[in-house]
Design a protein around this motif. Structure first.
Motif, PDB file in Angstrom:
ATOM      1  N   PRO B 225      38.980  35.539  43.166  1.00 12.14           N
ATOM      2  CA  PRO B 225      39.854  36.635  43.605  1.00 12.14           C
ATOM      3  C   PRO B 225      40.164  37.667  42.516  1.00 12.14           C
ATOM      4  CG  PRO B 225      40.610  34.603  44.575  1.00 12.14           C
ATOM      5  CD  PRO B 225      39.484  34.228  43.647  1.00 12.14           C
ATOM      6  N   PHE B 226      40.447  37.195  41.313  1.00 11.01           N
ATOM      7  CA  PHE B 226      40.753  38.152  40.255  1.00 11.01           C
ATOM      8  C   PHE B 226      39.577  39.106  40.008  1.00 11.01           C
ATOM      9  CE2 PHE B 226      40.212  39.124  35.711  1.00 11.01           C
ATOM     10  CZ  PHE B 226      41.217  40.066  35.607  1.00 11.01           C
ATOM     11  N   GLN B 227      38.363  38.582  40.099  1.00 14.24           N
ATOM     12  CA  GLN B 227      37.203  39.456  39.883  1.00 14.24           C
ATOM     13  C   GLN B 227      37.038  40.470  41.020  1.00 14.24           C
ATOM     14  OE1 GLN B 227      34.593  36.069  39.222  1.00 14.24           O
ATOM     15  NE2 GLN B 227      34.084  36.855  37.201  1.00 14.24           N
ATOM     16  N   TYR B 228      37.424  40.093  42.234  1.00 15.88           N
ATOM     17  CA  TYR B 228      37.395  41.089  43.314  1.00 15.88           C
ATOM     18  C   TYR B 228      38.394  42.212  43.036  1.00 15.88           C
ATOM     19  CZ  TYR B 228      33.927  38.794  46.137  1.00 15.88           C
ATOM     20  OH  TYR B 228      32.726  38.282  46.571  1.00 15.88           O
ATOM     21  N   MET B 231      36.696  44.378  40.558  1.00 16.40           N
ATOM     22  CA  MET B 231      35.633  45.140  41.214  1.00 16.40           C
ATOM     23  C   MET B 231      36.217  46.332  41.980  1.00 16.40           C
ATOM     24  SD  MET B 231      33.475  41.773  42.308  1.00 16.40           S
ATOM     25  CE  MET B 231      32.626  42.439  43.732  1.00 16.40           C
ATOM     26  N   GLU B 232      37.361  46.117  42.615  1.00 15.17           N
ATOM     27  CA  GLU B 232      38.028  47.213  43.318  1.00 15.17           C
ATOM     28  C   GLU B 232      38.384  48.326  42.345  1.00 15.17           C
ATOM     29  OE1 GLU B 232      37.168  47.149  46.304  1.00 15.17           O
ATOM     30  OE2 GLU B 232      38.997  48.205  46.842  1.00 15.17           O
ATOM     31  N   ARG B 233      38.979  47.926  41.211  1.00 14.36           N
ATOM     32  CA  ARG B 233      39.354  48.879  40.167  1.00 14.36           C
ATOM     33  C   ARG B 233      38.138  49.664  39.671  1.00 14.36           C
ATOM     34  NH1 ARG B 233      44.101  51.319  38.195  1.00 14.36           N
ATOM     35  NH2 ARG B 233      45.295  50.009  39.550  1.00 14.36           N
ATOM     36  N   LEU B 234      37.020  48.952  39.561  1.00 15.32           N
ATOM     37  CA  LEU B 234      35.790  49.572  39.045  1.00 15.32           C
ATOM     38  C   LEU B 234      35.029  50.315  40.147  1.00 15.32           C
ATOM     39  CD1 LEU B 234      34.576  46.604  36.794  1.00 15.32           C
ATOM     40  CD2 LEU B 234      35.534  48.763  36.004  1.00 15.32           C
ATOM     41  N   ARG B 235      35.637  50.383  41.335  1.00 14.14           N
ATOM     42  CA  ARG B 235      35.050  51.085  42.490  1.00 14.14           C
ATOM     43  C   ARG B 235      33.678  50.529  42.858  1.00 14.14           C
ATOM     44  NH1 ARG B 235      36.853  54.811  38.801  1.00 14.14           N
ATOM     45  NH2 ARG B 235      38.963  55.562  39.251  1.00 14.14           N
ATOM     46  N   ALA B 261      38.471  44.184  53.406  1.00 10.04           N
ATOM     47  CA  ALA B 261      37.728  45.327  52.871  1.00 10.04           C
ATOM     48  C   ALA B 261      36.286  44.944  52.559  1.00 10.04           C
ATOM     49  CB  ALA B 261      38.423  45.857  51.618  1.00 10.04           C
ATOM     50  N   TYR B 262      36.099  43.759  51.956  1.00 21.90           N
ATOM     51  CA  TYR B 262      34.741  43.344  51.599  1.00 21.90           C
ATOM     52  C   TYR B 262      33.944  42.878  52.821  1.00 21.90           C
ATOM     53  CZ  TYR B 262      35.050  44.500  46.773  1.00 21.90           C
ATOM     54  OH  TYR B 262      35.117  45.237  45.627  1.00 21.90           O
ATOM     55  N   THR B 263      34.640  42.401  53.847  1.00 16.56           N
ATOM     56  CA  THR B 263      33.955  42.061  55.089  1.00 16.56           C
ATOM     57  C   THR B 263      33.410  43.338  55.735  1.00 16.56           C
ATOM     58  OG1 THR B 263      35.408  40.171  55.426  1.00 16.56           O
ATOM     59  CG2 THR B 263      34.231  40.984  57.353  1.00 16.56           C
ATOM     60  N   ARG B 264      34.262  44.366  55.772  1.00 17.43           N
ATOM     61  CA  ARG B 264      33.841  45.655  56.325  1.00 17.43           C
ATOM     62  C   ARG B 264      32.662  46.218  55.536  1.00 17.43           C
ATOM     63  NH1 ARG B 264      38.993  47.105  56.896  1.00 17.43           N
ATOM     64  NH2 ARG B 264      38.968  48.182  54.892  1.00 17.43           N
ATOM     65  N   TYR B 265      32.796  46.142  54.223  1.00 16.34           N
ATOM     66  CA  TYR B 265      31.741  46.630  53.337  1.00 16.34           C
ATOM     67  C   TYR B 265      30.418  45.918  53.634  1.00 16.34           C
ATOM     68  CZ  TYR B 265      29.057  46.891  48.962  1.00 16.34           C
ATOM     69  OH  TYR B 265      28.065  47.043  48.035  1.00 16.34           O
TER      70      TYR B 265
END
Lengths: 81, 470
Positions: B225-228, B231-235, B261-265
């Motif tokens: 989770p922390f890496q997600y 990843m969000e921060r890093l766009r 959000a990642y499911t949609r992606y």
């Protein structure tokens, strides 16, 4: 935007949770256990909040030392006094 | 010597894929399975004939991969430790397990008269099917080790390969420590499928990590989770990743916002996204949800992995069979550990549990999907670390603090009585848990909330913190 030299030291000290005398220009990512990816994320958020800027992805990744953070911030119009 | 019961199909037997690419290193150097085996053979030359306990310090580089496979092939059981483990903890483990040798992160073996398990006069004392031990706790240095067998490792890898449909063309980047069950499972599954690894020891906050992901056409990115959040921060979602086909998540609950959000992606980009549930005691995985196939189920944990079984039990231990009724998740399967170990003596006769009581509460819906609804036990999973809240509270109380500790998925909550130095507490908390202070919330109350029978009321404590933050 004019900023005190000291403010960068303070933001690093708080984000990394280390004493301020450890924050030198050549302090680098991963050179201390405290400057890990969690602390780096905190640092990015602290810099963005304090200076009211939005860092580019590349700049977040390249901010791998205090000196680099300083020069990257200059790109966003921060001037050191 | 060598008790690899799983036979020739085990993932540590590399010869059958001799001509395929096993890994690409940080410099872009390619190594095939046959070449990797040659390096493993060379490493094995320095190992003793007699089966002995070892300790291996790892990082996500070639020497550690070679040593890992060498020890599995040769049948020497070992404690697998991340190189970032503090020296005093390392010394404690060596003291308690007395391994015969230490293999450092460069693949060198170090012998010492200090390293003597006292078990080697009678090598059969080391339980026969013990493959390796992984640490489970990040808090207060009282790590328990999870003993895993060759069958545990092989069966979990096979099961994961099946539901993720790993193919030889796949390539995973080592985004997680090798000594962490999730990180290790990514390595194991790709070796089993004859797929390849992009070996990287960089973190997601370093440019080389992303360059490697892109330039080496990585197809599988595994993240906690922390890496997600990173990843969000890093766009991450705003960039184009044409080679990537598979995103996986484990290591605690991902926030619903990010999960959706990642499911949609994944759905929009034609990628696959697996939300996964597991623990080291189950080698790695117990359940998964293919979020791209069942987006409406997010953030459920899904179904048991192939070969595994999930049961729900009520507070009396009776099975819950009715949909919608909560119960504790119990897991059964060939990947259930041999048992816990705290010292070398525990390696002789493991407990071999039939089932794991996870401490997680879940409900089952009509379509057979499990959804976690809460926690029974006071164990918090944060940033890939497992924090035993009672243990942490005892440790801090022993230092003289008057406090209660509780927590939620993404933060520790500490209630202090007035007049104590919260700054010093934050430092102590960070020291014990390794959790960044931004994820620790300290607040003051004159008195601690109690339940009617006089125990700390942690649910009330959380409500109080929410009120004080509002």
């Amino acid at each position: 935007m004019k900023a005190e030299n000291q403010i960068l030291n303070t933001l690093f000290t708080q984000s990394l949770g280390i004493p301020s005398d450890l924050v030198t220009e050549d302090l680098a990512y991963n050179s201390l256990p405290q400057w890990d990816s969690t602390a780096h994320l905190q640092l990015v958020m602290a810099l963005e909040n304090h200076f009211g800027i939005t860092l580019e992805t590349e700049d977040m990744l390249d901010m791998s030392s205090v000196a680099k953070a300083r020069s990257i911030l200059e790109k966003y119009g921060v001037e050191w006094v | 010597m060598g008790v690899n019961t799983s036979g020739a199909a085990a993932y540590w037997n590399l010869e059958r894929y001799a001509e395929r690419v096993a890994f690409v290193d940080e410099q872009g150097g390619i190594c095939r399975y046959g070449q990797l085996q040659s390096q493993v053979d060379e490493f094995r030359d320095q190992l003793p004939q007699k089966r002995q306990l070892m300790v291996m310090v790892s990082r996500q580089t070639v020497p550690s991969l070679v040593a890992y496979l060498g020890l599995l092939q040769a049948g020497h059981p070992f404690l697998l430790l991340d190189e970032k483990t503090p020296a005093e903890q390392r010394a404690d483990f060596i003291e308690r397990f007395r391994p015969a040798r230490l293999i450092d992160a460069t693949g060198q073996t170090i012998e010492s008269t200090l390293l003597d398990s006292g078990l080697d006069e009678n090598p059969t004392a080391l339980v026969e099917d013990l493959a390796l031990l992984l640490p489970t706790s990040g808090s207060s240095g009282v790590a328990k080790w999870v003993m895993l067998s060759y069958d545990n490792l092989q069966s979990n890898a096979a099961s994961i390969c099946e539901y993720q449909a790993i193919v030889p063309e796949d390539r995973a980047i080592t985004s997680l420590p090798m000594a962490y069950s999730y990180g290790l499972s990514v390595i194991n599954t790709h070796l089993l499928a004859g797929a390849s690894l992009a070996l990287s020891s960089a973190s997601m906050m370093e440019r080389p990590f992303w360059e490697q992901l892109r330039e080496q056409s990585v197809t599988h990115l595994a993240a906690v989770p922390f890496q997600y959040e990173l990843m969000e921060r890093l766009r991450f979602r705003q960039q184009d990743w044409p080679a990537l086909r598979l995103l996986t998540q484990a290591g605690g609950r991902l926030s619903e916002t990010l999960a959706k959000a990642y499911t949609r992606y994944a759905c929009e980009q034609g990628k696959q996204f697996f939300l996964m549930y597991g623990q080291t005691e189950a080698t790695a995985r117990m359940a998964y949800l293919a979020a791209h196939r069942e987006p409406e189920k997010v953030p459920a944990i899904g179904r048991a992995i192939p070969g595994g079984q999930i049961l729900l039990a009520d507070t009396e231990g009776e099975l819950v069979t009715q949909a919608g009724q909560p119960g504790e998740i119990r897991y059964r399967g060939p990947n259930v550990m041999l048992g816990y170990a705290r010292t070398a003596q525990d390696l002789v006769a493991p407990e071999r549990p039939q089932e794991l009581a996870t401490g997680d509460l879940a409900v089952l819906d009509e379509s057979g999907v499990y959804r976690v609804t809460g926690r029974l036990s006071r164990i918090l999973k944060m940033q890939g670390r497992r924090i035993d809240l009672d243990d942490l509270q005892h440790t801090l109380a022993a230092e003289g603090w008057s406090l209660l500790v509780t927590g939620e998925d993404d933060r520790l909550l500490v209630c202090l009585t007035p007049g104590q130095n919260s700054e010093a507490l934050l430092q102590s908390l960070a020291g014990h848990t390794g959790i960044h202070r931004a994820y620790c919330h300290v607040f003051e109350r004159d008195a601690f909330p109690l339940t009617p029978n006089g125990k700390p009321d942690y649910a009330q404590l959380k409500r109080m913190q929410h009120e004080s933050a509002a």
